[in-house]
Design an enzyme around this catalytic site. Structure first.
Site: not given
Length: 141
Positions: A62, A74, A80, A83
């Site tokens: 935050s 992005n 996942d 990786y």
């Protein structure tokens, strides 16, 4: 649930679960000076073997924008459990909105581990058989 963590950088503070909250902080693994408009993949200095059936969701903390003036390019990342190789270091795609300096070990983002989405099958239909809510933006102000 145990998670194996590889550190790609010496002197990086270890990943640890905080007493409060469900998200786990990740730190910058390098000193970095950025000018407004610069983009880079910030090294996080870690790689992990996530349990089968799970993935990590990575998001800014935050205070990331307030402290460093960067946004995650992005919005948030998904890592996942495939990786997990020797060269699979986690990175954060950031865009500097102002001139800034990030130092090694600054807490820059956070992640949590969630179950993967179940296998899905999609079916094409002519009509959706549910009551309409009135379309996009229909719930008011």
């Amino acid at each position: 649930m145990k998670i194996q963590v590889k550190y790609f950088v010496e002197g990086l503070q270890p990943v640890e679960k905080l007493q409060k909250g469900d998200w786990i902080d990740l730190r910058a693994a390098e000193d970095l000076e950025l000018r407004a408009g610069d983009f880079c993949y910030l090294r996080l200095g870690v790689g992990m073997i996530l349990p089968a059936g799970y993935e990590a969701h990575v998001a800014p903390r935050s205070s990331t924008f307030k402290n460093f003036g960067v946004i995650v390019a992005n919005s948030f990342g998904v890592i996942d459990n495939s990786y997990c190789g020797e060269e699979d270091e986690w990175r954060l795609p950031i865009l500097a909105m102002r001139d800034t300096v990030i130092r090694k070990n600054d807490r820059i983002c956070q992640f949590r581990i969630l179950e993967k989405q179940p296998e899905l099958e999609f079916e094409t239909v002519e009509h959706l058989r549910a009551e309409s809510r009135g379309g996009f933006g229909s719930t008011g102000v």
